[in-house]
Design a protein around this motif. Structure first.
Motif, PDB file in Angstrom:
ATOM      1  N   LEU A 101      28.656 -15.394 -31.780  1.00 38.18           N
ATOM      2  CA  LEU A 101      28.706 -16.511 -30.820  1.00 38.18           C
ATOM      3  C   LEU A 101      27.579 -17.483 -31.163  1.00 38.18           C
ATOM      4  O   LEU A 101      26.414 -17.081 -31.242  1.00 38.18           O
ATOM      5  N   GLY A 102      27.940 -18.743 -31.386  1.00 32.25           N
ATOM      6  CA  GLY A 102      26.924 -19.749 -31.702  1.00 32.25           C
ATOM      7  C   GLY A 102      26.232 -20.237 -30.440  1.00 32.25           C
ATOM      8  O   GLY A 102      26.797 -20.167 -29.335  1.00 32.25           O
ATOM      9  N   CYS A 103      25.025 -20.766 -30.606  1.00 34.31           N
ATOM     10  CA  CYS A 103      24.264 -21.219 -29.431  1.00 34.31           C
ATOM     11  C   CYS A 103      24.940 -22.397 -28.732  1.00 34.31           C
ATOM     12  O   CYS A 103      24.882 -22.508 -27.505  1.00 34.31           O
TER      13      CYS A 103
ATOM     14  N   VAL B 205      18.385 -19.170 -22.398  1.00 38.08           N
ATOM     15  CA  VAL B 205      19.780 -19.427 -22.016  1.00 38.08           C
ATOM     16  C   VAL B 205      20.443 -18.120 -21.590  1.00 38.08           C
ATOM     17  O   VAL B 205      21.235 -18.086 -20.641  1.00 38.08           O
ATOM     18  N   PHE B 206      20.076 -17.040 -22.259  1.00 37.58           N
ATOM     19  CA  PHE B 206      20.668 -15.761 -21.859  1.00 37.58           C
ATOM     20  C   PHE B 206      20.232 -15.384 -20.434  1.00 37.58           C
ATOM     21  O   PHE B 206      21.021 -14.834 -19.664  1.00 37.58           O
TER      22      PHE B 206
ATOM     23  N   THR C  51      16.288 -21.813 -27.598  1.00 40.86           N
ATOM     24  CA  THR C  51      16.932 -20.489 -27.626  1.00 40.86           C
ATOM     25  C   THR C  51      16.130 -19.583 -28.557  1.00 40.86           C
ATOM     26  O   THR C  51      14.934 -19.799 -28.744  1.00 40.86           O
ATOM     27  N   ASP C  52      16.798 -18.594 -29.128  1.00 39.55           N
ATOM     28  CA  ASP C  52      16.142 -17.693 -30.077  1.00 39.55           C
ATOM     29  C   ASP C  52      15.790 -18.484 -31.346  1.00 39.55           C
ATOM     30  O   ASP C  52      16.700 -18.933 -32.068  1.00 39.55           O
TER      31      ASP C  52
ATOM     32  N   CYS D 269      26.140 -12.267 -29.192  1.00 38.98           N
ATOM     33  CA  CYS D 269      24.939 -12.930 -29.730  1.00 38.98           C
ATOM     34  C   CYS D 269      24.265 -12.000 -30.734  1.00 38.98           C
ATOM     35  O   CYS D 269      23.917 -12.426 -31.842  1.00 38.98           O
TER      36      CYS D 269
ATOM     37  N   PRO E 279      19.074 -12.044 -27.654  1.00 38.37           N
ATOM     38  CA  PRO E 279      19.207 -12.612 -26.296  1.00 38.37           C
ATOM     39  C   PRO E 279      18.048 -12.252 -25.372  1.00 38.37           C
ATOM     40  O   PRO E 279      17.768 -12.990 -24.427  1.00 38.37           O
TER      41      PRO E 279
ATOM     42  N   CYS F 291      27.643 -20.971 -26.609  1.00 39.05           N
ATOM     43  CA  CYS F 291      27.023 -20.164 -25.552  1.00 39.05           C
ATOM     44  C   CYS F 291      26.452 -21.068 -24.454  1.00 39.05           C
ATOM     45  O   CYS F 291      26.607 -20.804 -23.257  1.00 39.05           O
TER      46      CYS F 291
ATOM     47  N   ARG G 258      17.504 -17.927 -34.895  1.00 36.64           N
ATOM     48  CA  ARG G 258      18.901 -18.246 -35.215  1.00 36.64           C
ATOM     49  C   ARG G 258      18.982 -19.619 -35.860  1.00 36.64           C
ATOM     50  O   ARG G 258      18.819 -20.647 -35.201  1.00 36.64           O
TER      51      ARG G 258
ATOM     52  N   CYS H 281      15.776 -15.082 -25.200  1.00 35.49           N
ATOM     53  CA  CYS H 281      16.411 -16.406 -25.089  1.00 35.49           C
ATOM     54  C   CYS H 281      16.523 -16.835 -23.623  1.00 35.49           C
ATOM     55  O   CYS H 281      17.088 -16.118 -22.796  1.00 35.49           O
TER      56      CYS H 281
HETATM   57  S1  SF4 Z   1      23.961 -17.271 -28.547  1.00 33.42           S
HETATM   58 FE1  SF4 Z   1      23.309 -17.651 -26.481  1.00 33.42          FE
HETATM   59  S2  SF4 Z   1      22.046 -15.902 -25.918  1.00 33.42           S
HETATM   60 FE2  SF4 Z   1      22.227 -15.931 -28.145  1.00 33.42          FE
HETATM   61  S3  SF4 Z   1      20.416 -17.051 -28.863  1.00 33.42           S
HETATM   62 FE3  SF4 Z   1      22.117 -18.518 -28.701  1.00 33.42          FE
HETATM   63  S4  SF4 Z   1      21.921 -19.386 -26.656  1.00 33.42           S
HETATM   64 FE4  SF4 Z   1      20.695 -17.502 -26.715  1.00 33.42          FE
END
Ligand code: SF4
Length: 337
Positions: A262-264, A238-239, A220-221, A257, A233, A267, A224, A236
């Motif tokens: 919101l935690g990864c 996943v986004f 992901t990012d 995000c 995002p 998410c 974070r 990322c």
């Molecule tokens: S919260 Fe979701 S969109 Fe944001 S960095 Fe984490 S996985 Fe990616």
């Protein structure tokens, strides 16, 4: 008369959600509007998997199951196998006389594919595969070729070959237009291009548990570290999956995000559920077709038979145009359907 289109896949492994977003979804829509031909390009696999031919039949069945389970319908579309249409090989040989080596060496997609193949040297078949691809396409004389942007050089090469043939001999081939898809590519779980054999794909045939585990491991990012760190995002992977498979919620996910709300892990759980909801009907359809191998055989046999008729017609036109029909020597001979 519906316009004719041709596209297809190489049987090198199971199809993944990137294929769905990038082309299969589009094909399902196209089959209502166009006369669709879908080729399984098995000879083309030899360019970079020459030593793995014992797996080809299994992989062809896998592609057929993938097509059927996402809703490509053999009642509406025609499926066929490249190696079962010998006229394609004849056309490849004839076309190879109409393309210069330097033109093939300049093709950016061939260069990129060779770089990614990891092969030490490039074979005559590899560098010449756009010619073989032109034969795959032109054998059915289609109007359109649906492609992603990276495949545009191949379509351009095909158009050049068709034009050259028509100018040199006679107007046998329509000049097919590229039909560009509108959806961008999905990245793999590691952020690189999603590939069949790069260990970064979610396959259409994956179980729900496999999907969950794969997404748990997705990159992901990297900025974070803590759950309430503000995220990005836009970088990322996943986004990107949210946008593709959880679109109605993606704006909210993006905001949360960015604000660190919101935690990864949470998410990823949401997007795993959405991808599994998307894949579930595909899994059910796959199980249905797996239990009906005769239906799969019928789809590929009927389609290949139909394409053989068109190919015979094309090759007879080509031979006539090139004065290779030798009517004075073989009066009765036309290639029989
Ligand atoms: S919260 Fe979701 S969109 Fe944001 S960095 Fe984490 S996985 Fe990616």
């Amino acid at each position: 008369m519906k316009k004719k289109i041709l596209t297809g896949d190489r049987p090198t492994g199971p199809l993944h959600i990137g294929h769905y977003v990038g082309s299969l979804e589009n094909r399902i829509k196209l089959q209502d509007e166009y006369d669709c031909y879908f080729i399984i390009a098995d000879f083309q696999v030899l360019t970079d998997h020459l030593r793995e031919t014992e797996r080809t039949e299994h992989l062809i069945k896998h592609v057929l199951l993938d097509w059927l389970s996402v809703g490509i319908n053999p009642e509406k579309s025609t499926f066929f196998i490249q190696s079962r249409i010998s006229e394609i090989a004849e056309l490849t040989m004839l076309f190879s006389m109409m393309v210069s080596l330097s033109r093939l060496q300049r093709n950016p997609t061939v260069k990129e594919e060779f770089r990614r193949s990891g092969l030490k040297s490039i074979s005559y078949g590899f560098i010449g595969y756009p010619v073989s691809q032109a034969a795959d396409i032109l054998i059915i004389r289609p109007d359109l070729v649906p492609v992603g942007e990276d495949q545009l050089p191949h379509v351009e090469q095909t158009r050049e070959i068709a034009r050259t043939f028509n100018e040199l001999f006679s107007n046998v081939f329509p000049i097919p237009e590229p039909l560009l898809g509108t959806v961008s590519r999905l990245p793999g779980l590691d952020g690189n291009k999603m590939g069949k054999s790069t260990n970064n794909a979610i396959f259409l045939s994956d179980t729900a548990e496999v999907v969950r585990n794969k997404i748990k491991g997705a990159i992901t990012d990297p900025a974070r570290i803590r759950v309430n760190d503000k995220g990005h995002p836009e970088i990322c992977n996943v986004f990107r999956y949210h946008v593709a498979f959880n679109n109605p919620e993606s704006a909210e996910i993006e905001t949360k995000c960015k604000k660190g709300r919101l935690g990864c892990i949470g998410c990823k759980k949401i997007v795993s559920d959405r991808i599994n909801e998307f894949l579930e009907p595909i899994r059910i359809k796959r199980a249905y077709y797996e239990a009906k191998p005769a239906t799969i055989k019928e789809a590929i046999q009927d389609g290949t038979k139909k394409v053989r008729l068109i190919s015979n017609e094309t090759i007879n036109l080509v031979r006539d145009a090139m004065h290779f029909d030798y009517k004075g020597l073989f009066e009765e001979e036309k290639i029989a359907a």
